[in-house]
Design a protein around this motif. Structure first.
Motif, short mmCIF file in Angstrom:
data_model
loop_
_atom_site.label_atom_id
_atom_site.label_comp_id
_atom_site.label_asym_id
_atom_site.label_seq_id
_atom_site.Cartn_x
_atom_site.Cartn_y
_atom_site.Cartn_z
N GLU A 40 90.63 3.83 -6.96
CA GLU A 40 90.06 3.02 -8.05
C GLU A 40 88.67 2.49 -7.69
N ALA A 41 88.54 1.90 -6.50
CA ALA A 41 87.28 1.24 -6.14
C ALA A 41 86.18 2.23 -5.76
N GLY A 42 86.52 3.29 -5.05
CA GLY A 42 85.49 4.21 -4.58
C GLY A 42 85.23 5.39 -5.49
N LEU A 43 86.27 5.88 -6.15
CA LEU A 43 86.13 7.07 -6.99
C LEU A 43 86.03 6.72 -8.48
N ALA A 44 87.05 6.07 -9.02
CA ALA A 44 87.06 5.80 -10.46
C ALA A 44 85.92 4.87 -10.89
N ALA A 45 85.66 3.84 -10.10
CA ALA A 45 84.57 2.92 -10.46
C ALA A 45 83.22 3.63 -10.45
N SER A 46 82.98 4.44 -9.44
CA SER A 46 81.72 5.19 -9.38
C SER A 46 81.61 6.15 -10.56
N ASN A 47 82.71 6.81 -10.86
CA ASN A 47 82.73 7.75 -11.99
C ASN A 47 82.42 7.03 -13.30
N TYR A 48 82.91 5.82 -13.45
CA TYR A 48 82.68 5.03 -14.67
C TYR A 48 81.18 4.85 -14.92
N PHE A 49 80.44 4.52 -13.87
CA PHE A 49 79.00 4.31 -14.05
C PHE A 49 78.25 5.61 -14.29
N VAL A 50 78.67 6.67 -13.65
CA VAL A 50 78.04 7.97 -13.90
C VAL A 50 78.30 8.40 -15.34
N TYR A 51 79.53 8.25 -15.79
CA TYR A 51 79.89 8.60 -17.17
C TYR A 51 79.06 7.79 -18.17
N GLY A 52 78.98 6.49 -17.95
CA GLY A 52 78.20 5.64 -18.85
C GLY A 52 76.74 6.05 -18.93
N ALA A 53 76.14 6.33 -17.77
CA ALA A 53 74.74 6.74 -17.76
C ALA A 53 74.55 8.11 -18.42
N ARG A 54 75.46 9.02 -18.17
CA ARG A 54 75.31 10.38 -18.68
C ARG A 54 75.56 10.49 -20.17
N TYR A 55 76.56 9.78 -20.69
CA TYR A 55 76.97 10.00 -22.07
C TYR A 55 76.73 8.83 -23.01
N LEU A 56 76.56 7.62 -22.51
CA LEU A 56 76.44 6.46 -23.38
C LEU A 56 75.04 5.85 -23.40
N ALA A 57 74.31 6.01 -22.31
CA ALA A 57 72.98 5.40 -22.22
C ALA A 57 71.98 6.15 -23.11
N PRO A 58 70.93 5.44 -23.54
CA PRO A 58 69.85 6.13 -24.25
C PRO A 58 69.28 7.25 -23.37
N GLU A 59 68.82 8.28 -23.99
CA GLU A 59 68.33 9.47 -23.28
C GLU A 59 67.35 9.13 -22.15
N ALA A 60 66.42 8.22 -22.40
CA ALA A 60 65.41 7.88 -21.40
C ALA A 60 66.00 7.17 -20.17
N GLU A 61 67.20 6.62 -20.28
CA GLU A 61 67.80 5.85 -19.19
C GLU A 61 68.93 6.59 -18.48
N ARG A 62 69.15 7.83 -18.77
CA ARG A 62 70.30 8.55 -18.21
C ARG A 62 70.14 8.91 -16.73
N GLN A 63 68.96 9.14 -16.27
CA GLN A 63 68.74 9.46 -14.86
C GLN A 63 68.15 8.23 -14.17
N ASN A 64 68.99 7.23 -13.92
CA ASN A 64 68.49 6.00 -13.31
C ASN A 64 69.03 5.84 -11.89
N TRP A 65 68.48 4.87 -11.18
CA TRP A 65 68.86 4.66 -9.78
C TRP A 65 70.34 4.36 -9.65
N THR A 66 70.90 3.52 -10.51
CA THR A 66 72.30 3.14 -10.42
C THR A 66 73.22 4.35 -10.59
N ALA A 67 72.91 5.20 -11.54
CA ALA A 67 73.73 6.40 -11.75
C ALA A 67 73.66 7.31 -10.53
N ARG A 68 72.47 7.45 -9.95
CA ARG A 68 72.35 8.29 -8.74
C ARG A 68 73.11 7.68 -7.57
#
Length: 173
Positions: A40-68
């Motif tokens: 949950e803490a290492g895999l699912a939580a990290s995946n949550y932020f990658v998913y949010g950046a990739r599919y929910l964030a505005p296009e200009a914000e999808r490749q950000n430091w937090t997602a990386r």
């Protein structure tokens, strides 16, 4: 309760003992704790932020430091899982535990959301005899095979619960 690992721990403590949770004096207990929470803490939580950046964030914000950063954390934790499964059949050693449920759920979530490419071996599941060019695929393949088997059991239970009705045709509470 809303946290999935807390729910599992509560149910195991309240209605146990269960083979899903090794005794604290068991030599497998430290590995069990590590991977129970890593799912949950290492895999699912990290995946949550990658998913949010990739599919929910505005296009200009999808490749950000937090997602990386989250992607890097997921990949490093996946490496821990891969190395452990290369040493033993299950994450806490010789027995299937709630740690396996936790981690394989997170891996299945990442696969389903298409946030991480797990490789051919992982996508085809355990027991299929599929070998990937990626040698890390075999342990992860076993882990995903376990969650597929568990999903079959739980999906069958959910289906049975949905089809059971009281005499007036309503679902039980």
């Amino acid at each position: 309760m809303v946290e999935s690992i807390a729910i599992m721990e509560y149910l195991m403590a309240r209605y146990g003992p269960t083979p899903l949770a090794p005794d604290p004096h068991d030599p497998a207990f430290p590995l069990y704790q590590q991977f129970l929470h890593l799912g949950e803490a290492g895999l699912a939580a990290s995946n949550y932020f990658v998913y949010g950046a990739r599919y929910l964030a505005p296009e200009a914000e999808r490749q950000n430091w937090t997602a990386r950063q989250a992607r890097g954390v997921f990949e490093s934790r996946l490496g821990l899982v891969t190395r452990q499964l290369a040493r033993s059949p299950y994450l806490a050693g010789e027995a299937f535990t709630a740690a396996d449920i936790s981690v394989t759920y997170a891996l299945e979530q990442a696969q389903r959301q298409r946030t991480f490419a797990l490789g051919d071996g992982e996508r085809h599941g355990a027991g299929q005899g599929v070998r990937s060019q990626n040698q890390n695929a075999v342990p992860i393949q076993r882990a995903l095979g376990r969650i597929v088997a568990l999903k079959f059991v739980f999906d069958g239970r959910k289906h049975a619960a949905r089809t059971r009705r009281d005499p007036r045709g309503r679902h039980p509470r």
